[in-house]
Write an enzyme that holds these catalytic residues in place. Sequence first.
Site, PDB file in Angstrom:
ATOM      1  CG  HIS A   1      -1.402  -2.676   8.099  1.00  0.00           C
ATOM      2  ND1 HIS A   1      -1.947  -2.794   9.359  1.00  0.00           N
ATOM      3  CD2 HIS A   1      -2.440  -2.835   7.239  1.00  0.00           C
ATOM      4  CE1 HIS A   1      -3.257  -3.007   9.260  1.00  0.00           C
ATOM      5  NE2 HIS A   1      -3.573  -3.045   7.989  1.00  0.00           N
TER       6      HIS A   1
ATOM      7  NE  ARG B   1      -0.965   0.107  12.801  1.00  0.00           N
ATOM      8  CZ  ARG B   1       0.022  -0.710  12.428  1.00  0.00           C
ATOM      9  NH1 ARG B   1       1.211  -0.612  12.983  1.00  0.00           N
ATOM     10  NH2 ARG B   1      -0.193  -1.613  11.496  1.00  0.00           N
TER      11      ARG B   1
ATOM     12  CB  CYS C   1     -37.625   3.520  -0.389  1.00  0.00           C
ATOM     13  SG  CYS C   1     -39.079   2.538  -0.793  1.00  0.00           S
TER      14      CYS C   1
ATOM     15  NE  ARG D   1      -2.889   0.250   3.515  1.00  0.00           N
ATOM     16  CZ  ARG D   1      -3.749  -0.027   4.506  1.00  0.00           C
ATOM     17  NH1 ARG D   1      -5.009  -0.315   4.214  1.00  0.00           N
ATOM     18  NH2 ARG D   1      -3.370  -0.030   5.760  1.00  0.00           N
TER      19      ARG D   1
HETATM   20  N1  PMH Z   1      -3.269  -0.073  11.360  1.00  0.00           N
HETATM   21  C1  PMH Z   1      -3.476   0.279  10.087  1.00  0.00           C
HETATM   22  C2  PMH Z   1      -2.349   0.883   9.313  1.00  0.00           C
HETATM   23  C3  PMH Z   1      -4.727   0.077   9.504  1.00  0.00           C
HETATM   24  O1  PMH Z   1      -4.910   0.424   8.241  1.00  0.00           O
HETATM   25  C4  PMH Z   1      -5.771  -0.511  10.284  1.00  0.00           C
HETATM   26  C5  PMH Z   1      -7.122  -0.792   9.729  1.00  0.00           C
HETATM   27  C6  PMH Z   1      -5.504  -0.857  11.597  1.00  0.00           C
HETATM   28  C7  PMH Z   1      -4.235  -0.636  12.112  1.00  0.00           C
HETATM   29  C8  PMH Z   1      -6.543  -1.478  12.507  1.00  0.00           C
HETATM   30  O2  PMH Z   1      -6.914  -2.732  12.039  1.00  0.00           O
HETATM   31  P1  PMH Z   1      -8.069  -3.580  12.759  1.00  0.00           P
HETATM   32  O3  PMH Z   1      -9.310  -2.786  12.647  1.00  0.00           O
HETATM   33  O4  PMH Z   1      -8.112  -4.840  11.976  1.00  0.00           O
HETATM   34  O5  PMH Z   1      -7.641  -3.758  14.156  1.00  0.00           O
HETATM   35  N2  PMH Z   1      -7.289  -0.548   8.376  1.00  0.00           N
HETATM   36  C9  PMH Z   1      -8.237  -1.088   7.613  1.00  0.00           C
HETATM   37  C10 PMH Z   1      -8.330  -0.827   6.271  1.00  0.00           C
HETATM   38  O6  PMH Z   1      -7.528  -0.017   5.615  1.00  0.00           O
HETATM   39  N3  PMH Z   1      -9.317  -1.515   5.716  1.00  0.00           N
HETATM   40  O7  PMH Z   1      -9.880  -2.219   6.696  1.00  0.00           O
HETATM   41  C11 PMH Z   1      -9.231  -1.984   7.879  1.00  0.00           C
END
Ligand code: PMH
Length: 401
Positions: free
Chosen positions: A169, A222, A314, A139
């Site tokens: 990530h 996170r 609707c 990403r």
């Molecule tokens: N860190 C990053 C960089 C993320 O993009 C996300 C969630 C999280 C932590 C938290 O992940 P969790 O909710 O699974 O704990 N991001 C996304 C995303 O971009 N699409 O779905 C979840």
Amino acid sequence: METQTQFFRDTWAEINLDHLYENVKNIKGHIPEEVNVFAVVKANAYGHGDVQTSLTALAAGAHGVAVAFLDEAISLRRGGITSPILVLGATRAKDVQIAARLDISLTVFQREWLVEAGGQLSEGDHLNLHIKCDTGMGRVGVRTVEELKGIEKNIHAHPQFGLEGIFTHFATADELNDDYLDEQLKRFEHMLEQLDSLPVYIHSSNSAAALRKTNTLFNAVRVGIAMYGLTPSMEMKPELPFPLKEVFSLHARLIHTKELGAGEKISYGATYETQGTEWIGTIPIGYADGWLRKLQGQDVLVEGKRVPIVGRICMDQCMIRLPEYRPTGTRVTLIGNQGADTVSMDEIAGKLDTINYEIPCIISTRVPRIYIRNGEPTEVSNKLLSTGIQRQWENNDQFDE
Ligand code: PMH
């Protein structure tokens, strides 16, 4: 905080902050004490309400919060959040001064960005940065040691920058097969070894990794989806280390009920036809609220029993088939518990062929959120009425021309 204490519509979401608090406490209890929790509250806290969610997560022991965009971070500062805030996504280099002044940490993954951002900062400014490593998510992030070292050097060379963190990530943490995650972890550890010195925060785990793994935690995680009481994947559901309590529920009240004879049609396209005498109720929620047309046929709960949505949904309303007469004002639960039955987020996600993450995010801000604390409704957030004209009306009891 732009919240209002009222709404004028028989559709609302309830955000159970007691459940959120408990989920965060359980997550904290599941990981070592020294691992900091960043509560992921991007996208208005996955539709739950950014400020209220942040305050509750912080009260339950989260160390800071994380969002996707600078606008979201500013919204939190304006809402009174004083904890560390990290922007996980890209920020335009020309916008860094406001981040520095509001003590918002940003993510960096391009050396040229640092050069441009440095030029925006004045002598007294200080901007904390986390380096994003792309170890296989594909990403954003640095992919090579050369890029990483270039960024590290540039941060240290610039007195206005502070290297506060480094992170990556995972793409597959919610799958039980760890092969790809292990590969990503190896790459991340290799990158960490190349740094001259380690920053304060090192983090890689989302909810799935934080719940499932012990070797990915470093000193911060996170956490998003688990905090909202939702499983990161259906695969993980039987393996959860503690029960997650869903925070978001969705409700409406009957606005109309009628008895129809056999052969009457319901809604656009006249796709539903009554088979005999039927009681049909109308509820004021539709696809403009994120209650999508594909949910035709989905069950909702009335007096603890499942009844189906009939006919096309609707924009603002849909119809349900009641077992018998029910008066206007009867509570209808579209997501959540009523009596002994539950319509879960996962059920709705299944019906929509998607993941539970999407569901609270797509319930639009047209639906007011009621916040439950200590079992009591305490506050309403109604984005629709958070406008100048509404504030004026509340103050003066009249609209200006
Ligand atoms: N860190 C990053 C960089 C993320 O993009 C996300 C969630 C999280 C932590 C938290 O992940 P969790 O909710 O699974 O704990 N991001 C996304 C995303 O971009 N699409 O779905 C979840």
